[in-house]
Design a protein around this motif. Structure first.
Motif, PDB file in Angstrom:
ATOM      1  N   VAL A   1      14.602  -6.948  14.030  1.00 45.70           N
ATOM      2  CA  VAL A   1      15.652  -7.254  13.208  1.00 45.70           C
ATOM      3  C   VAL A   1      15.430  -8.263  12.133  1.00 45.70           C
ATOM      4  O   VAL A   1      14.440  -9.028  12.271  1.00 45.70           O
ATOM      5  CB  VAL A   1      16.888  -7.985  13.893  1.00 45.70           C
ATOM      6  N   ARG A   2      15.501  -7.874  10.896  1.00 43.83           N
ATOM      7  CA  ARG A   2      15.247  -8.774   9.511  1.00 43.83           C
ATOM      8  C   ARG A   2      16.050  -9.971   9.804  1.00 43.83           C
ATOM      9  O   ARG A   2      17.130 -10.239  10.249  1.00 43.83           O
ATOM     10  CB  ARG A   2      15.342  -8.189   8.448  1.00 43.83           C
ATOM     11  N   ALA A   3      15.566 -11.065   9.075  1.00 40.63           N
ATOM     12  CA  ALA A   3      16.286 -12.249   8.900  1.00 40.63           C
ATOM     13  C   ALA A   3      17.478 -12.121   8.230  1.00 40.63           C
ATOM     14  O   ALA A   3      18.508 -12.903   8.365  1.00 40.63           O
ATOM     15  CB  ALA A   3      15.451 -13.216   8.108  1.00 40.63           C
ATOM     16  N   ASP A   4      17.720 -11.008   7.484  1.00 40.47           N
ATOM     17  CA  ASP A   4      18.927 -10.842   6.777  1.00 40.47           C
ATOM     18  C   ASP A   4      20.066  -9.877   7.589  1.00 40.47           C
ATOM     19  O   ASP A   4      21.263  -9.769   7.413  1.00 40.47           O
ATOM     20  CB  ASP A   4      18.840 -10.087   5.360  1.00 40.47           C
ATOM     21  N   GLY A   5      19.688  -9.855   9.109  1.00 41.32           N
ATOM     22  CA  GLY A   5      20.501  -9.255   9.858  1.00 41.32           C
ATOM     23  C   GLY A   5      20.294  -7.625   9.914  1.00 41.32           C
ATOM     24  O   GLY A   5      21.093  -6.959  10.885  1.00 41.32           O
ATOM     25  N   THR A   6      19.449  -6.983   8.919  1.00 36.41           N
ATOM     26  CA  THR A   6      19.309  -5.608   9.046  1.00 36.41           C
ATOM     27  C   THR A   6      18.410  -5.228  10.041  1.00 36.41           C
ATOM     28  O   THR A   6      17.654  -5.714  10.436  1.00 36.41           O
ATOM     29  CB  THR A   6      18.937  -5.078   7.691  1.00 36.41           C
ATOM     30  N   TYR A   7      18.506  -3.819  10.743  1.00 34.69           N
ATOM     31  CA  TYR A   7      17.774  -3.512  11.707  1.00 34.69           C
ATOM     32  C   TYR A   7      16.549  -2.607  11.348  1.00 34.69           C
ATOM     33  O   TYR A   7      16.677  -1.841  10.560  1.00 34.69           O
ATOM     34  CB  TYR A   7      18.749  -2.707  12.557  1.00 34.69           C
ATOM     35  N   VAL A   8      15.414  -2.703  11.940  1.00 35.08           N
ATOM     36  CA  VAL A   8      14.044  -2.122  11.402  1.00 35.08           C
ATOM     37  C   VAL A   8      13.956  -1.202  12.260  1.00 35.08           C
ATOM     38  O   VAL A   8      13.561   0.025  12.084  1.00 35.08           O
ATOM     39  CB  VAL A   8      13.208  -3.453  11.160  1.00 35.08           C
ATOM     40  N   ASP A   9      13.743  -1.095  13.810  1.00 34.80           N
ATOM     41  CA  ASP A   9      13.116  -0.371  14.728  1.00 34.80           C
ATOM     42  C   ASP A   9      13.670  -0.976  16.086  1.00 34.80           C
ATOM     43  O   ASP A   9      14.229  -1.900  16.071  1.00 34.80           O
ATOM     44  CB  ASP A   9      11.817  -0.745  14.691  1.00 34.80           C
ATOM     45  N   ALA A  10      13.708   0.103  17.056  1.00 32.10           N
ATOM     46  CA  ALA A  10      14.073  -0.036  18.426  1.00 32.10           C
ATOM     47  C   ALA A  10      13.456   0.771  19.244  1.00 32.10           C
ATOM     48  O   ALA A  10      13.122   2.011  18.664  1.00 32.10           O
ATOM     49  CB  ALA A  10      15.431  -0.049  18.531  1.00 32.10           C
ATOM     50  N   ASN A  11      13.258   0.511  20.434  1.00 30.75           N
ATOM     51  CA  ASN A  11      12.481   1.447  21.501  1.00 30.75           C
ATOM     52  C   ASN A  11      13.736   2.342  22.164  1.00 30.75           C
ATOM     53  O   ASN A  11      14.843   1.874  21.643  1.00 30.75           O
ATOM     54  CB  ASN A  11      11.773   1.021  22.437  1.00 30.75           C
TER      55      ASN A  11
ATOM     56  N   VAL B   1      29.407  -4.646  21.393  1.00 35.62           N
ATOM     57  CA  VAL B   1      30.091  -3.579  21.502  1.00 35.62           C
ATOM     58  C   VAL B   1      29.328  -2.229  20.631  1.00 35.62           C
ATOM     59  O   VAL B   1      28.788  -2.144  19.703  1.00 35.62           O
ATOM     60  CB  VAL B   1      31.449  -3.809  20.538  1.00 35.62           C
ATOM     61  N   ARG B   2      29.492  -1.125  21.220  1.00 32.41           N
ATOM     62  CA  ARG B   2      28.618   0.160  21.066  1.00 32.41           C
ATOM     63  C   ARG B   2      29.640   0.904  20.000  1.00 32.41           C
ATOM     64  O   ARG B   2      30.669   0.547  19.910  1.00 32.41           O
ATOM     65  CB  ARG B   2      28.439   0.969  22.283  1.00 32.41           C
ATOM     66  N   PRO B   3      29.128   1.595  19.202  1.00 30.80           N
ATOM     67  CA  PRO B   3      29.691   2.543  18.319  1.00 30.80           C
ATOM     68  C   PRO B   3      30.876   3.103  18.905  1.00 30.80           C
ATOM     69  O   PRO B   3      32.026   3.509  18.331  1.00 30.80           O
ATOM     70  CB  PRO B   3      28.738   3.432  17.827  1.00 30.80           C
ATOM     71  N   ASP B   4      30.774   3.658  20.164  1.00 31.21           N
ATOM     72  CA  ASP B   4      31.990   4.128  20.809  1.00 31.21           C
ATOM     73  C   ASP B   4      33.017   3.433  21.526  1.00 31.21           C
ATOM     74  O   ASP B   4      34.047   3.763  21.885  1.00 31.21           O
ATOM     75  CB  ASP B   4      31.546   5.302  21.953  1.00 31.21           C
ATOM     76  N   GLY B   5      32.889   2.179  21.077  1.00 30.94           N
ATOM     77  CA  GLY B   5      33.891   1.120  21.330  1.00 30.94           C
ATOM     78  C   GLY B   5      33.710   0.442  22.816  1.00 30.94           C
ATOM     79  O   GLY B   5      34.308  -0.413  23.094  1.00 30.94           O
ATOM     80  N   GLY B   6      32.597   1.073  23.329  1.00 25.16           N
ATOM     81  CA  GLY B   6      32.455   0.520  24.807  1.00 25.16           C
ATOM     82  C   GLY B   6      31.737  -0.771  24.919  1.00 25.16           C
ATOM     83  O   GLY B   6      30.901  -1.236  23.792  1.00 25.16           O
ATOM     84  N   LEU B   7      32.106  -1.724  25.628  1.00 26.10           N
ATOM     85  CA  LEU B   7      31.538  -3.137  25.822  1.00 26.10           C
ATOM     86  C   LEU B   7      30.460  -3.274  26.845  1.00 26.10           C
ATOM     87  O   LEU B   7      30.783  -2.563  27.970  1.00 26.10           O
ATOM     88  CB  LEU B   7      32.784  -3.914  26.095  1.00 26.10           C
ATOM     89  N   ARG B   8      29.428  -3.827  26.518  1.00 31.14           N
ATOM     90  CA  ARG B   8      28.312  -4.170  27.391  1.00 31.14           C
ATOM     91  C   ARG B   8      27.885  -5.433  27.568  1.00 31.14           C
ATOM     92  O   ARG B   8      27.737  -6.005  26.384  1.00 31.14           O
ATOM     93  CB  ARG B   8      27.003  -3.248  27.148  1.00 31.14           C
TER      94      ARG B   8
ATOM     95  N   LEU C   1      21.076   1.854  25.072  1.00 30.49           N
ATOM     96  CA  LEU C   1      21.925   0.772  25.529  1.00 30.49           C
ATOM     97  C   LEU C   1      23.114   0.518  24.393  1.00 30.49           C
ATOM     98  O   LEU C   1      24.330   0.539  24.685  1.00 30.49           O
ATOM     99  CB  LEU C   1      21.116  -0.609  25.723  1.00 30.49           C
ATOM    100  N   LEU C   2      22.252   0.606  23.024  1.00 35.33           N
ATOM    101  CA  LEU C   2      23.447   0.576  21.883  1.00 35.33           C
ATOM    102  C   LEU C   2      24.150   1.789  21.590  1.00 35.33           C
ATOM    103  O   LEU C   2      25.014   1.948  20.895  1.00 35.33           O
ATOM    104  CB  LEU C   2      22.439   0.284  20.730  1.00 35.33           C
TER     105      LEU C   2
END
Length: 156
Positions: A3-13, A67-74, A19-20
């Motif tokens: 994640v960048r300092a401005d909160g934008t997402y760069v990469d993920a495995n 909160v996931r895009p489908d509204g599920g909470l983890r 999980l997201l």
């Protein structure tokens, strides 16, 4: 994920994306703070960042609900490590706990300081007293928290 300092997402495995509940393209298009189940308070966020900066080169860790895009909470455990001036590595580890618990944030330094203070208290109270038992339990919890912090950082 990165994640960048401005909160934008760069990469993920792949495990983080799973999980997201999204693809890498969706993650990169996501808005900063999109996964937070709690409303963002800019003043509280700024205070937290200031506290983290004053703590020195320590990782930030804790537990929160996403909160996931489908509204599920983890419920997840997280560790945030500074990679450079503009990027952070965020390690997420799903937890089997209730998604309604409050967010908990700490640094490794916070945990070590509490642990050391509890050990000093333990030496000063009568063995096997109620206070000794309570302090011993606190030490065990702090040791577990510290160990989980580093397990999450290593991806265990």
């Amino acid at each position: 994920m990165i994640v960048r300092a401005d909160g934008t997402y760069v990469d993920a495995n792949a495990p983080a994306l799973d999980l997201l509940g999204m693809t890498l393209a969706d993650l990169r298009a996501a808005k900063p703070g999109q996964f937070s189940a709690e409303p963002q308070d800019p003043a509280a966020s700024a205070a937290l960042l200031e506290q983290w900066a004053s703590a020195g080169p320590s990782d930030l860790a804790g537990e929160t609900t996403i909160v996931r895009p489908d509204g599920g909470l983890r419920r997840v455990r997280f560790v945030i490590t500074r990679r450079n001036d503009d990027e952070y590595a965020v390690i997420l580890d799903p937890l089997p706990r209730s998604a309604t618990e409050e967010t908990v944030v700490f640094t490794a330094g916070d945990v070590l300081a509490e642990w050391r203070a509890a050990e000093r208290r333990l030496e000063a109270v009568p063995a096997n007293s109620p206070e000794w038992q309570a302090t011993r339990t606190q030490i065990d919890q702090l040791r577990d928290r510290y160990q989980r912090l580093f397990e999450a950082r290593r991806g265990v």
